[in-house]
Design a protein around this motif. Structure first.
Motif, short mmCIF file in Angstrom:
data_model
loop_
_atom_site.label_atom_id
_atom_site.label_comp_id
_atom_site.label_asym_id
_atom_site.label_seq_id
_atom_site.Cartn_x
_atom_site.Cartn_y
_atom_site.Cartn_z
N VAL A 1 21.01 7.19 -3.17
CA VAL A 1 21.93 7.97 -2.34
C VAL A 1 22.86 7.04 -1.53
N VAL A 2 22.28 6.02 -0.91
CA VAL A 2 23.10 5.08 -0.12
C VAL A 2 24.08 4.35 -1.03
N THR A 3 23.64 3.99 -2.23
CA THR A 3 24.53 3.33 -3.19
C THR A 3 25.69 4.25 -3.56
N ALA A 4 25.41 5.53 -3.76
CA ALA A 4 26.47 6.48 -4.09
C ALA A 4 27.50 6.57 -2.97
N PHE A 5 27.04 6.65 -1.73
CA PHE A 5 27.98 6.71 -0.61
C PHE A 5 28.74 5.40 -0.43
N ALA A 6 28.06 4.28 -0.63
CA ALA A 6 28.72 2.98 -0.49
C ALA A 6 29.79 2.79 -1.56
N THR A 7 29.58 3.41 -2.72
CA THR A 7 30.58 3.31 -3.79
C THR A 7 31.92 3.88 -3.35
N LEU A 8 31.87 4.88 -2.49
CA LEU A 8 33.11 5.47 -1.98
C LEU A 8 33.91 4.48 -1.12
N LEU A 9 33.23 3.48 -0.58
CA LEU A 9 33.89 2.47 0.25
C LEU A 9 34.53 1.35 -0.56
N GLY B 1 0.79 -1.23 0.00
CA GLY B 1 0.00 0.00 0.00
C GLY B 1 0.82 1.28 0.00
N ALA B 2 2.02 1.22 -0.54
CA ALA B 2 2.88 2.41 -0.57
C ALA B 2 2.39 3.40 -1.62
N SER B 3 2.52 4.67 -1.30
CA SER B 3 2.16 5.72 -2.25
C SER B 3 3.29 5.91 -3.26
N THR B 4 3.00 6.63 -4.32
CA THR B 4 4.03 6.94 -5.32
C THR B 4 5.17 7.72 -4.68
N ALA B 5 4.84 8.63 -3.79
CA ALA B 5 5.87 9.42 -3.11
C ALA B 5 6.76 8.53 -2.25
N ALA B 6 6.16 7.57 -1.54
CA ALA B 6 6.95 6.66 -0.70
C ALA B 6 7.87 5.80 -1.55
N ILE B 7 7.35 5.32 -2.67
CA ILE B 7 8.18 4.49 -3.56
C ILE B 7 9.32 5.31 -4.13
N GLY B 8 9.03 6.54 -4.57
CA GLY B 8 10.09 7.43 -5.06
C GLY B 8 11.12 7.71 -4.00
N LEU B 9 10.67 7.91 -2.78
CA LEU B 9 11.59 8.16 -1.67
C LEU B 9 12.48 6.95 -1.41
N ILE B 10 11.90 5.75 -1.42
CA ILE B 10 12.70 4.53 -1.21
C ILE B 10 13.74 4.38 -2.31
N PHE B 11 13.33 4.56 -3.56
CA PHE B 11 14.28 4.44 -4.67
C PHE B 11 15.36 5.52 -4.59
N GLY B 12 14.96 6.73 -4.20
CA GLY B 12 15.93 7.82 -4.06
C GLY B 12 16.93 7.54 -2.95
N VAL B 13 16.44 7.06 -1.81
CA VAL B 13 17.35 6.71 -0.70
C VAL B 13 18.29 5.59 -1.15
N GLY B 14 17.75 4.62 -1.90
CA GLY B 14 18.60 3.55 -2.43
C GLY B 14 19.73 4.09 -3.29
N ILE C 1 13.91 -0.62 3.78
CA ILE C 1 15.27 -0.82 4.31
C ILE C 1 15.92 -2.03 3.66
N VAL C 2 15.16 -3.12 3.57
CA VAL C 2 15.70 -4.34 2.96
C VAL C 2 15.99 -4.11 1.48
N TYR C 3 15.13 -3.37 0.79
CA TYR C 3 15.36 -3.04 -0.62
C TYR C 3 16.67 -2.28 -0.79
N VAL C 4 16.88 -1.28 0.06
CA VAL C 4 18.11 -0.48 -0.03
C VAL C 4 19.34 -1.38 0.17
N LEU C 5 19.29 -2.28 1.15
CA LEU C 5 20.41 -3.19 1.37
C LEU C 5 20.63 -4.10 0.16
N ALA C 6 19.56 -4.61 -0.43
CA ALA C 6 19.70 -5.47 -1.60
C ALA C 6 20.32 -4.71 -2.77
N ILE C 7 19.85 -3.49 -3.00
CA ILE C 7 20.35 -2.70 -4.12
C ILE C 7 21.82 -2.34 -3.90
#
Length: 187
Positions: A120-128, A105-118, A167-173
């Motif tokens: 951003v976190v991927t970009a920072f993890a790339t530095l590692l 039941g996630a809204s479009t905004a929530a899905i966009g936010l999850i993908f966006g956080v994914g 959270i789990v999606y971000v970790l998987a990505i």
């Protein structure tokens, strides 16, 4: 990565802006279409610099390149690992937004936010990536991270709510999808 992160965030927030402007709900097709229309000029403008590049192609001898490879075993194992991870992610990625919307039941905004956080976190993890590569080596880094990312794909389907699934999606990505791109691993 920054542009991809911004794009994902805008994908969630543009319908929120267009919904009231058009007099419809932010989940309505008209608000989503209006947000997509914003993409067209950005896409067209982003293609202009490509045509300004003056690139000189040089023919390469594939046979000589293939013969110069020194370690077929690790390269083959890396190719199998990347191929399997790419296949798994490619088979699941198109369903994430559908799953988030219909099952959780996630809204479009929530899905966009999850993908966006994914993104951003991927970009920072790339530095590692260089730190992990120094510790484990290039091939092991890719293999271990892809291997450890697979359970997170399964856990997305078992998540009880959108926050846990996000959270789990971000970790998987981050693990499977490219926080440690091959370019970063080979530099």
């Amino acid at each position: 990565m920054g542009a991809a992160s911004l794009g994902s965030l805008l994908a969630g927030f543009l319908p929120l802006a267009f919904g009231p402007l058009l007099g419809v709900d932010h989940e309505h097709a008209a608000a989503l279409r209006a947000a997509l229309v914003c993409v067209v000029p950005v896409m067209l403008l982003s293609a202009i610099p490509i045509y300004l590049i003056d690139e000189r192609w040089q023919a390469i001898d594939i046979r000589r390149w293939w013969e110069s490879l020194e370690s077929y075993g690790p390269i083959g194992m890396l190719a199998v690992t990347e191929g399997g991870a790419g296949l798994a992610l490619g088979m699941t990625a198109p369903f994430f937004n559908v799953f988030f919307a219909q099952q959780l039941g996630a809204s479009t905004a929530a899905i966009g936010l999850i993908f966006g956080v994914g993104s951003v976190v991927t970009a920072f993890a790339t530095l590692l990536a260089p730190l992990v590569v120094r510790r484990l080596g290039r091939v092991r880094t890719v293999a271990f991270l892809k291997f450890f990312g697979v359970p997170f794909l399964v856990l997305i389907g078992l998540a009880p709510g959108i926050v846990t699934a996000g959270i789990v999606y971000v970790l998987a990505i981050v693990l499977i999808g490219g926080a440690f791109p091959n370019k970063a691993l080979t530099d």
